[in-house]
Design a protein around this motif. Structure first.
Motif, short mmCIF file in Angstrom:
data_model
loop_
_atom_site.label_atom_id
_atom_site.label_comp_id
_atom_site.label_asym_id
_atom_site.label_seq_id
_atom_site.Cartn_x
_atom_site.Cartn_y
_atom_site.Cartn_z
N CYS A 126 -9.00 -15.04 -19.04
CA CYS A 126 -7.79 -14.70 -18.28
C CYS A 126 -7.71 -15.54 -17.01
O CYS A 126 -6.64 -16.05 -16.66
N GLU A 127 -8.83 -15.71 -16.34
CA GLU A 127 -8.84 -16.50 -15.12
C GLU A 127 -8.51 -17.97 -15.41
O GLU A 127 -7.74 -18.60 -14.68
N ARG A 128 -9.06 -18.50 -16.50
CA ARG A 128 -8.79 -19.89 -16.87
C ARG A 128 -7.32 -20.07 -17.22
O ARG A 128 -6.69 -21.06 -16.84
N TYR A 129 -6.74 -19.11 -17.94
CA TYR A 129 -5.33 -19.16 -18.28
C TYR A 129 -4.46 -19.06 -17.02
O TYR A 129 -3.40 -19.69 -16.91
N ALA A 130 -4.94 -18.28 -16.05
CA ALA A 130 -4.19 -18.09 -14.80
C ALA A 130 -4.11 -19.37 -13.98
O ALA A 130 -3.13 -19.56 -13.24
N TYR A 131 -5.10 -20.22 -14.07
CA TYR A 131 -5.05 -21.48 -13.34
C TYR A 131 -3.87 -22.35 -13.78
O TYR A 131 -3.29 -23.07 -12.99
N HIS A 132 -3.49 -22.24 -15.04
CA HIS A 132 -2.40 -23.06 -15.56
C HIS A 132 -1.05 -22.36 -15.52
O HIS A 132 -0.02 -23.00 -15.29
#
Length: 103
Positions: free
Chosen positions: A80-86
Motif C-alpha cells: 500500500c505504501e509503495r502504491y501510495a508513492y505513485h
C-alpha cells in the motif's frame, strides 16, 4: 568584662537580625479573609504558554482525522505504501483497504 559586653551586644544584634518581621511576612497573614476567590486561585497556578501548546498537541494526537488514520494504516502495509508513492495515499487506501466493510 569587655568580652562579655561584646558577646552580649553581638547576641542582641544576631537576635534582632533573625527576629525581624518584614512587610512580606505580614502579607502572608490574611487577617481580613482566610478564603481565596476562584480567580485568585487560578491566577496562582497559571500554565506556561509552552505547556498549554504541548497539552493541546497531546489532545490532537488522541483525536486523529480519518485521513491521518488511513495514511498510518497504509504506511504499515508495504504494498500500500509503495502504491501510495505513485498514486497518493487516498487511492492506495481505497485500493487495498476500501473494500472492507465493518458491521
Amino acid at each position: 568584662m569587655r568580652t562579655i559586653i561584646t558577646l552580649a551586644l553581638l547576641a542582641v544584634l544576631v537576635m534582632a537580625a533573625f527576629c525581624y518581621e518584614s512587610h512580606e511576612s505580614m502579607e502572608s497573614h490574611e487577617f481580613t479573609s482566610p478564603f481565596v476567590t476562584r480567580q485568585s486561585a487560578h491566577d496562582f497556578m497559571r500554565l506556561d504558554p509552552r505547556q498549554k501548546a504541548i497539552m493541546r498537541e497531546r489532545i490532537r494526537e488522541r483525536h486523529k482525522s480519518p485521513q491521518e488514520r488511513h495514511r498510518e494504516i497504509c504506511e504499515d502495509y508495504y504494498p500500500c505504501e509503495r502504491y501510495a508513492y505513485h498514486h497518493g495515499y487516498a487511492a492506495a487506501y481505497k485500493r487495498f483497504f476500501g473494500k472492507r466493510t465493518t458491521k
